[in-house]
Design an enzyme around this catalytic site. Structure first.
Site, PDB file in Angstrom:
ATOM      1  N   TRP A   1       0.819  -1.207   0.000  1.00  0.00           N
ATOM      2  CA  TRP A   1       0.000   0.000   0.000  1.00  0.00           C
ATOM      3  C   TRP A   1       0.854   1.258   0.000  1.00  0.00           C
ATOM      4  O   TRP A   1       0.512   2.261  -0.622  1.00  0.00           O
ATOM      5  CB  TRP A   1      -0.974  -0.020   1.185  1.00  0.00           C
TER       6      TRP A   1
ATOM      7  N   ASP B   1      -1.468   6.601   6.316  1.00  0.00           N
ATOM      8  CA  ASP B   1      -2.539   5.702   5.889  1.00  0.00           C
ATOM      9  C   ASP B   1      -2.739   4.709   7.028  1.00  0.00           C
ATOM     10  O   ASP B   1      -1.943   3.806   7.245  1.00  0.00           O
ATOM     11  CB  ASP B   1      -2.143   4.987   4.602  1.00  0.00           C
TER      12      ASP B   1
ATOM     13  N   LYS C   1     -12.042  -2.080   7.706  1.00  0.00           N
ATOM     14  CA  LYS C   1     -11.255  -3.024   8.500  1.00  0.00           C
ATOM     15  C   LYS C   1     -11.745  -3.049   9.946  1.00  0.00           C
ATOM     16  O   LYS C   1     -12.109  -4.085  10.475  1.00  0.00           O
ATOM     17  CB  LYS C   1      -9.779  -2.639   8.488  1.00  0.00           C
TER      18      LYS C   1
END
Length: 365
Positions: free
Chosen positions: A104, A175, A199
């Site tokens: 990511w 992030d 999540k």
């Protein structure tokens, strides 16, 4: 709730059963409004109460002061990779610094390059993304536009145990999609943090952004309205129709964390206990199970590991599915298995998985 499996998906992930029950009621009728949460206008007083409570609950859990804006946006972390760079990097020199600890982080770099110059100050790619950098390995630019890092890499199972240090005046951008609300943080160390909700915080569809308001002065003119943080802050996340149901569930999850769990300190302790059980099973297997991440950088959210062969991995996954342990296959770039044990995964589910790990090893060694 009957017939529930143990869902170890990396996202969208399992939600607390209390939240699911409350959301079901809201789908039928939202607290005396006579309408479903799926039907009410985002301009209505009923939804104004929802989004205001969602913000207030997040501020209380994370200790977010008024000097930060809290936004509910769309597009996931993937859009934030571009939006951060548009707002804070475009037209700035010398550019931004990026710390890349997994897939990511690498994707964030790829998107940010469209908006300006940047420097990768550390990357774990050559080591297979198994750890975060040691403090003496980071060389942050003194006047960087910002420093970007990913607090938890979902694919590789690598997590920072504390935030990287940055020079005075250099905003830290994070992030936080896959460990958001999993532990307390020092909010004043961040310039911007963002997290896709799917999540730990709610369903897919909403992205939470906490932004230090003074950074709005750095936003260049000429950005598309929807991608300008100033627009979203001024309109209180209501510039266009927001993801009303997803925000509602974030509110319910925040209530659950406050009322049933007792806050993020207690949540962190529970997450540590769950992860400890799994890592103990891996470490105590005599090498039958092999963790991907370096022990110093292991994630408490995504436990990634291999078995001695791909054939054994397939057999394990088949047996796990028969026992209601689902979504354990690792990402294709890493292989093996991955158990995502976010906030809402009960200790019982992790114990069930560790019992299978132990019996499977005994039967195949």
């Amino acid at each position: 709730m009957s017939d529930r499996v143990w869902n170890f998906s990396a996202g969208p992930a399992t939600l607390p059963e209390r939240v699911l029950a409350e959301a079901r009621e809201g789908i039928h009728e939202l607290s005396g409004s006579g309408m479903s949460i799926l039907e009410i206008s985002h301009r209505s007083p009923a939804f104004q109460d929802v989004i205001a409570e969602a913000e207030a609950e997040l501020r209380a859990l994370l200790g977010i002061p008024d000097s930060y804006a809290v936004l509910f946006l769309q597009g996931g972390a993937s859009l934030q990779f571009s939006m951060v760079a548009m707002n804070l990097l475009r037209g700035r020199t010398p550019g931004a610094d990026y710390v890349v600890t997994g897939s990511w982080g690498a994707k964030a770099v790829s998107e940010a390059r469209h908006e300006g110059s940047l420097r990768i100050v550390w990357s774990g790619e050559d080591e297979g993304f198994t750890r975060v950098p040691r403090p003496n390995e980071l060389r942050i630019t003194d006047d960087a536009a910002y420093v970007h890092f990913t607090s938890n890499e979902t694919i590789q199972g690598v997590q920072w145990q504390s935030e990287p240090d940055t020079p005075d005046g250099v905003p830290l951008v994070c992030d936080m999609s896959s460990d958001f609300l999993s532990r307390p943080i020092e909010i004043d160390r961040y310039g911007v943090l963002f997290a896709g909700a799917q999540k730990n915080a709610g369903p897919a569809g909403v992205t939470v952004v906490a932004l230090r308001r003074e950074l709005l002065d750095r936003v260049p003119d000429g950005l598309p309205s929807m991608l300008d943080y100033r627009t979203q802050e001024k309109s209180k996340s209501l510039y266009n129709t927001p993801p009303t149901f997803a925000i509602y569930v974030v509110m319910l999850v925040a209530r659950w964390l406050r009322d049933e769990i007792g806050g993020l300190g207690e949540m962190a302790s529970r997450n540590a206990e769950k992860a400890g059980l799994l890592y103990d099973a891996i470490d105590g297997s005599g090498g039958f199970y092999r963790g991907h991440a370096d022990p110093s950088s292991r994630s408490r959210m995504n436990v990634t590991f291999r078995l001695p062969s791909e054939d054994l991995e397939r057999r394990f996954l088949d047996i796990a599915a028969e026992r209601g342990l689902l979504e354990l296959k690792g990402h294709r770039s890493v292989g093996g298995l991955r158990a995502s044990i976010y906030n809402a995964m009960p200790l019982e589910g992790v114990r069930t998985l560790t019992e299978l790990l132990e019996t499977f090893r005994a039967e195949h060694t």
